[in-house]
Design a protein around this motif. Sequence first.
Motif, PDB file in Angstrom:
ATOM      1  N   THR A 245      32.595  40.858  43.180  1.00 44.19           N
ATOM      2  CA  THR A 245      32.450  40.611  44.610  1.00 44.19           C
ATOM      3  C   THR A 245      33.751  40.887  45.360  1.00 44.19           C
ATOM      4  OG1 THR A 245      30.822  38.906  44.116  1.00 44.19           O
ATOM      5  CG2 THR A 245      31.782  38.862  46.306  1.00 44.19           C
ATOM      6  N   GLY A 246      34.862  40.542  44.739  1.00 46.06           N
ATOM      7  CA  GLY A 246      36.155  40.715  45.397  1.00 46.06           C
ATOM      8  C   GLY A 246      36.901  41.969  44.993  1.00 46.06           C
ATOM      9  N   ARG A 247      36.216  42.917  44.392  1.00 42.67           N
ATOM     10  CA  ARG A 247      36.880  44.103  43.839  1.00 42.67           C
ATOM     11  C   ARG A 247      37.635  44.909  44.884  1.00 42.67           C
ATOM     12  NH1 ARG A 247      31.645  44.917  44.250  1.00 42.67           N
ATOM     13  NH2 ARG A 247      30.849  46.776  45.313  1.00 42.67           N
ATOM     14  N   ASP A 248      37.151  44.941  46.134  1.00 41.90           N
ATOM     15  CA  ASP A 248      37.824  45.720  47.170  1.00 41.90           C
ATOM     16  C   ASP A 248      39.066  45.027  47.712  1.00 41.90           C
ATOM     17  OD1 ASP A 248      35.853  47.672  46.920  1.00 41.90           O
ATOM     18  OD2 ASP A 248      34.587  46.725  48.448  1.00 41.90           O
ATOM     19  N   LEU A 249      39.256  43.768  47.338  1.00 49.66           N
ATOM     20  CA  LEU A 249      40.390  43.000  47.848  1.00 49.66           C
ATOM     21  C   LEU A 249      41.574  42.981  46.873  1.00 49.66           C
ATOM     22  CD1 LEU A 249      38.243  40.018  49.117  1.00 49.66           C
ATOM     23  CD2 LEU A 249      39.145  41.908  50.488  1.00 49.66           C
ATOM     24  N   VAL A 250      41.362  43.479  45.676  1.00 42.45           N
ATOM     25  CA  VAL A 250      42.391  43.453  44.637  1.00 42.45           C
ATOM     26  C   VAL A 250      43.388  44.584  44.882  1.00 42.45           C
ATOM     27  CG1 VAL A 250      42.811  43.718  42.160  1.00 42.45           C
ATOM     28  CG2 VAL A 250      40.831  42.432  42.957  1.00 42.45           C
ATOM     29  N   SER A 251      44.664  44.251  44.728  1.00 42.64           N
ATOM     30  CA  SER A 251      45.705  45.271  44.832  1.00 42.64           C
ATOM     31  C   SER A 251      46.678  45.096  43.671  1.00 42.64           C
ATOM     32  CB  SER A 251      46.431  45.166  46.171  1.00 42.64           C
ATOM     33  OG  SER A 251      46.986  43.878  46.325  1.00 42.64           O
ATOM     34  N   VAL A 252      47.382  46.159  43.376  1.00 40.10           N
ATOM     35  CA  VAL A 252      48.346  46.119  42.273  1.00 40.10           C
ATOM     36  C   VAL A 252      49.669  45.613  42.828  1.00 40.10           C
ATOM     37  CG1 VAL A 252      49.538  47.434  40.489  1.00 40.10           C
ATOM     38  CG2 VAL A 252      47.193  48.030  41.107  1.00 40.10           C
ATOM     39  N   THR A 253      49.834  44.300  42.722  1.00 42.31           N
ATOM     40  CA  THR A 253      51.090  43.668  43.140  1.00 42.31           C
ATOM     41  C   THR A 253      51.488  42.674  42.057  1.00 42.31           C
ATOM     42  OG1 THR A 253      50.022  41.807  44.277  1.00 42.31           O
ATOM     43  CG2 THR A 253      50.412  43.824  45.586  1.00 42.31           C
ATOM     44  N   PRO A 254      52.754  42.340  41.994  1.00 45.86           N
ATOM     45  CA  PRO A 254      53.159  41.334  41.001  1.00 45.86           C
ATOM     46  C   PRO A 254      52.407  40.015  41.172  1.00 45.86           C
ATOM     47  CG  PRO A 254      55.084  42.471  41.848  1.00 45.86           C
ATOM     48  CD  PRO A 254      53.910  42.927  42.680  1.00 45.86           C
ATOM     49  N   LEU A 255      52.150  39.619  42.412  1.00 46.25           N
ATOM     50  CA  LEU A 255      51.436  38.361  42.647  1.00 46.25           C
ATOM     51  C   LEU A 255      50.018  38.410  42.075  1.00 46.25           C
ATOM     52  CD1 LEU A 255      51.376  35.548  43.845  1.00 46.25           C
ATOM     53  CD2 LEU A 255      50.661  36.563  46.018  1.00 46.25           C
ATOM     54  N   TRP A 256      49.284  39.515  42.304  1.00 48.27           N
ATOM     55  CA  TRP A 256      47.937  39.659  41.761  1.00 48.27           C
ATOM     56  C   TRP A 256      47.969  39.643  40.238  1.00 48.27           C
ATOM     57  CZ3 TRP A 256      43.109  39.050  43.003  1.00 48.27           C
ATOM     58  CH2 TRP A 256      42.726  39.097  44.340  1.00 48.27           C
ATOM     59  N   LEU A 257      48.886  40.397  39.665  1.00 50.73           N
ATOM     60  CA  LEU A 257      48.962  40.447  38.199  1.00 50.73           C
ATOM     61  C   LEU A 257      49.282  39.073  37.625  1.00 50.73           C
ATOM     62  CD1 LEU A 257      50.802  43.862  37.723  1.00 50.73           C
ATOM     63  CD2 LEU A 257      48.386  43.346  37.291  1.00 50.73           C
ATOM     64  N   LEU A 258      50.213  38.369  38.240  1.00 47.53           N
ATOM     65  CA  LEU A 258      50.580  37.032  37.772  1.00 47.53           C
ATOM     66  C   LEU A 258      49.410  36.061  37.934  1.00 47.53           C
ATOM     67  CD1 LEU A 258      52.854  35.257  36.661  1.00 47.53           C
ATOM     68  CD2 LEU A 258      53.534  34.801  39.022  1.00 47.53           C
ATOM     69  N   ALA A 259      48.761  36.101  39.098  1.00 51.16           N
ATOM     70  CA  ALA A 259      47.646  35.182  39.353  1.00 51.16           C
ATOM     71  C   ALA A 259      46.488  35.425  38.384  1.00 51.16           C
ATOM     72  CB  ALA A 259      47.175  35.333  40.800  1.00 51.16           C
ATOM     73  N   LEU A 260      46.120  36.670  38.201  1.00 50.59           N
ATOM     74  CA  LEU A 260      45.002  36.971  37.305  1.00 50.59           C
ATOM     75  C   LEU A 260      45.346  36.687  35.850  1.00 50.59           C
ATOM     76  CD1 LEU A 260      43.480  40.160  38.955  1.00 50.59           C
ATOM     77  CD2 LEU A 260      42.555  37.844  38.916  1.00 50.59           C
ATOM     78  N   THR A 261      46.588  36.936  35.475  1.00 51.02           N
ATOM     79  CA  THR A 261      46.997  36.615  34.101  1.00 51.02           C
ATOM     80  C   THR A 261      46.966  35.108  33.883  1.00 51.02           C
ATOM     81  OG1 THR A 261      48.349  38.611  33.962  1.00 51.02           O
ATOM     82  CG2 THR A 261      48.852  36.843  32.398  1.00 51.02           C
ATOM     83  N   GLY A 262      47.443  34.347  34.849  1.00 51.57           N
ATOM     84  CA  GLY A 262      47.388  32.889  34.737  1.00 51.57           C
ATOM     85  C   GLY A 262      45.960  32.375  34.672  1.00 51.57           C
ATOM     86  N   PHE A 263      45.102  32.937  35.500  1.00 50.22           N
ATOM     87  CA  PHE A 263      43.692  32.533  35.533  1.00 50.22           C
ATOM     88  C   PHE A 263      43.023  32.821  34.192  1.00 50.22           C
ATOM     89  CE2 PHE A 263      39.276  32.571  36.791  1.00 50.22           C
ATOM     90  CZ  PHE A 263      39.209  31.618  37.796  1.00 50.22           C
ATOM     91  N   ALA A 264      43.171  34.036  33.716  1.00 53.54           N
ATOM     92  CA  ALA A 264      42.546  34.415  32.443  1.00 53.54           C
ATOM     93  C   ALA A 264      43.157  33.642  31.280  1.00 53.54           C
ATOM     94  CB  ALA A 264      42.671  35.915  32.225  1.00 53.54           C
ATOM     95  N   SER A 265      44.437  33.347  31.356  1.00 53.31           N
ATOM     96  CA  SER A 265      45.098  32.581  30.293  1.00 53.31           C
ATOM     97  C   SER A 265      44.552  31.165  30.221  1.00 53.31           C
ATOM     98  CB  SER A 265      46.610  32.562  30.518  1.00 53.31           C
ATOM     99  OG  SER A 265      47.132  33.864  30.430  1.00 53.31           O
ATOM    100  N   ALA A 266      44.208  30.601  31.365  1.00 53.11           N
ATOM    101  CA  ALA A 266      43.614  29.259  31.368  1.00 53.11           C
ATOM    102  C   ALA A 266      42.253  29.279  30.666  1.00 53.11           C
ATOM    103  CB  ALA A 266      43.481  28.743  32.799  1.00 53.11           C
ATOM    104  N   TYR A 267      41.471  30.323  30.901  1.00 56.81           N
ATOM    105  CA  TYR A 267      40.210  30.476  30.163  1.00 56.81           C
ATOM    106  C   TYR A 267      40.475  30.531  28.663  1.00 56.81           C
ATOM    107  CZ  TYR A 267      36.378  31.271  33.499  1.00 56.81           C
ATOM    108  OH  TYR A 267      35.381  31.118  34.424  1.00 56.81           O
ATOM    109  N   TYR A 268      41.501  31.287  28.270  1.00 57.06           N
ATOM    110  CA  TYR A 268      41.807  31.405  26.849  1.00 57.06           C
ATOM    111  C   TYR A 268      42.215  30.045  26.271  1.00 57.06           C
ATOM    112  CZ  TYR A 268      43.558  32.905  22.397  1.00 57.06           C
ATOM    113  OH  TYR A 268      43.742  33.032  21.049  1.00 57.06           O
ATOM    114  N   LEU A 269      43.021  29.294  26.997  1.00 57.55           N
ATOM    115  CA  LEU A 269      43.427  27.965  26.538  1.00 57.55           C
ATOM    116  C   LEU A 269      42.200  27.095  26.281  1.00 57.55           C
ATOM    117  CD1 LEU A 269      45.520  25.640  26.117  1.00 57.55           C
ATOM    118  CD2 LEU A 269      45.298  25.216  28.573  1.00 57.55           C
TER     119      LEU A 269
END
Length: 187
Positions: free
Chosen positions: A66-90
């Motif tokens: 749903t939010g695919r058009d809002l995603v950009s390649v920035t350090p903040l996006w990469l950090l946020a998505l990595t943190g989010f996915a890492s929480a799922y892994y935990l």
Amino acid sequence: MSDFEFVFALFGLLLGLTLTEVLAGFARAIEALIRPGNHHRIGWLTPLLGLFVILDLLSFWRAAWTGRDLVSVTPLWLLALTGFASAYYLAAHLLFPREADDQTDFDAHFFRVRRIVIGVMLALLAVQLGWYASIPDLAARLVRPFPLILTGILIALMIAAMTVRGERWSRAVMLALVGRYLVMYLL
């Protein structure tokens, strides 16, 4: 390659590892159950929690589209998505006992980890809803009656799953959580 495709390659890898972790837990449980001289009790609760995590992850994966058009390649996006996915892994990593011989009753393990696992899932939901609320087009979708009702039911069931006492009530709540997702997928 779009920004979404670039960012989602990393995100997809981390979410894929999360699915692998849950499935590996199921495999360890089955191995313990079929081992000669088995003295393990798998029960319902830990497998239902594993199924809930998988269904929630798939729901998020679909929602990310749903939010695919809002995603950009920035350090903040990469950090946020990595943190989010890492929480799922935990959450996935804690689902099943690491060594089946250390835990012969998987329902007892559920009661030990449920607040952490479901609490992580609830925090991820809050982050996701907060992000949606910050985007006017997505926020408008959140306040429609059907999404509000489904989200309210999800939050209530997650809180109940973290707090109810006893195996019977926990099983009923976990079945309702899994059932809510299955019904949602069929609608």
